[in-house]
Write a protein that holds these residues in place. Structure first.
Motif: not given
Ligand code: GDP
Length: 354
Positions: A238-240, A267-268, A273-275, A318-320
């Motif tokens: 994930v860039l952004e 899965v991210i 917890k991972p999304i 909530g992704a990073l």
């Protein structure tokens, strides 16, 4: 030798000290991709620019070179700098397969030049050094977009000598940092010796040479890293995480392995917890000719590594940035979620030491 059909495009990151010309160089390379591309040759990406092999070969002006390379092209990450390099990870290493270190030939090494070299050494990333701003050398007569040898020949002896002096200062600094280096056209073995390409990112002089050295490095890299391919379940970084009007939270992702399709379960990484979610839409930027549409994006059904793409899906808030994204199936979901979680933990521990 690799199966040519499944080879994926190597990913390139540009590094170096502030103001030494990273952005200008990327713009020039991007311009190369757009100007010399015939219809269909250029694919727009999110957060990255792809320069297909045929565009590079055209630029080099020798069609015989085509058979020497199996690489489909090069994908340049649009964000320069070592922050992008170190935060963008693939499993076990840096997301970028190759790098360019830009150094202003007139200013020489600066703190971020040293830092870039240390980082690349640590990640064992192959790279080329670009000695930029040769047009600023006293008496230099610019020859727009020419390869280095051609523009060098047109300079007076004094100017040529001035360039060599400055270039060997850069090469001397590289030696001090533990790198054997040489002007790239004097290198016989790129495994042992770093190539330094004199360029002007402003006038385009030497840019074809940079692309050619990168292709050479990419070829070697691919031979050593055949496990990455354009086939199989997609894996990316994930860039952004970006809010988009009408779409909510979206992810700009660089896919570095396999294929990602609309409707895939992904899965991210997140802080907790991972999304787990399903891809609602895969978006690419519209071509300039399609700007009449209201949306800046167009939908595609699938993307293949390496590629930059925007993902729209429920529950991405909530992704990073910097975290992994992996395609899963019903059978692999638990395993993939555990894998993503451990990758996130590793990155967090590891970035403490950058
Ligand atoms: P970055 O901070 O490394 O991304 O550097 P930039 O690309 O923003 O360049 C910093 C400044 O140097 C800008 O004013 C550029 O126009 C200029 N610059 C970059 N490359 C060249 C070059 O090859 N020749 C000259 N004369 N100026 C350049």
């Amino acid at each position: 030798m690799a199966d040519k059909k499944n080879l994926r495009t190597p990913i390139v990151c540009v590094m170096g000290h502030v103001d030494h010309g990273k952005t200008t160089l990327l713009d020039k390379i991007r311009g190369t991709a757009i100007v010399s591309g015939e219809a269909g040759a250029i694919t727009q990406h999110i957060g990255a620019t792809e320069v297909p092999i045929d565009v590079i070969i055209n630029k080099l002006g020798d069609p015989r070179l085509r058979d020497r390379f199996i690489v489909p092209g090069l994908l340049f990450i649009d964000t320069p700098g070592h922050h992008a390099f170190t935060t963008l990870r693939s499993r076990g290493g840096a997301l970028a397969d190759l790098a360019i270190v830009v150094v202003d030939i007139n200013e020489g090494f600066k703190p971020q030049t040293y830092e870039s070299l240390q980082i690349l050494k640590r990640f064992k990333t192959p790279f080329v050094v670009v000695a930029n701003k040769i047009d600023r050398i006293g008496g230099w007569v610019s020859q727009k977009d020419l390869p280095f040898a051609a523009t060098f020949k047109k300079q007076s002896e004094d100017v040529q000598a001035r360039l060599e002096t400055k270039l060997y200062e850069v090469i001397g600094e590289l030696y001090n940092q533990g790198f054997a280096a040489e002007r790239y056209d004097r290198v016989t073995n790129f495994q042992k010796t770093l190539g330094v390409v004199p360029v002007s990112a402003m006038t385009g002089e030497g840019i074809p040479d940079v692309l050619m050295v990168l292709l050479g490095l990419a070829q070697k890299f691919l031979e050593a890293n055949l496990h990455y391919s354009a086939k199989g379940p997609g894996v990316g970084t994930v860039l952004e995480v970006k809010e988009e009007k009408g779409l909510g939270a979206t992810l700009d992702v660089i896919l570095y392995d396999g294929t990602l399709k609309k409707g895939d379960t992904v899965v991210i990484g997140s802080l907790g917890k991972p999304i787990q979610t399903k891809v609602r839409a895969l978006l690419k930027p519209r071509e300039l000719s399609e700007m009449r549409y209201e949306s800046k994006f167009k939908q595609v059904n699938k993307v293949t590594a390496a590629a930059g793409v925007k993902i729209s899906a429920p529950g991405l808030e909530g992704a990073l940035a910097g975290s992994p994204i992996r395609v899963a199936t019903e059978e692999t979901l638990d395993e993939i979620a555990a894998q993503v979680k451990s990758e996130i933990d590793e990155v967090r521990i590891d970035t403490g030491s950058v």
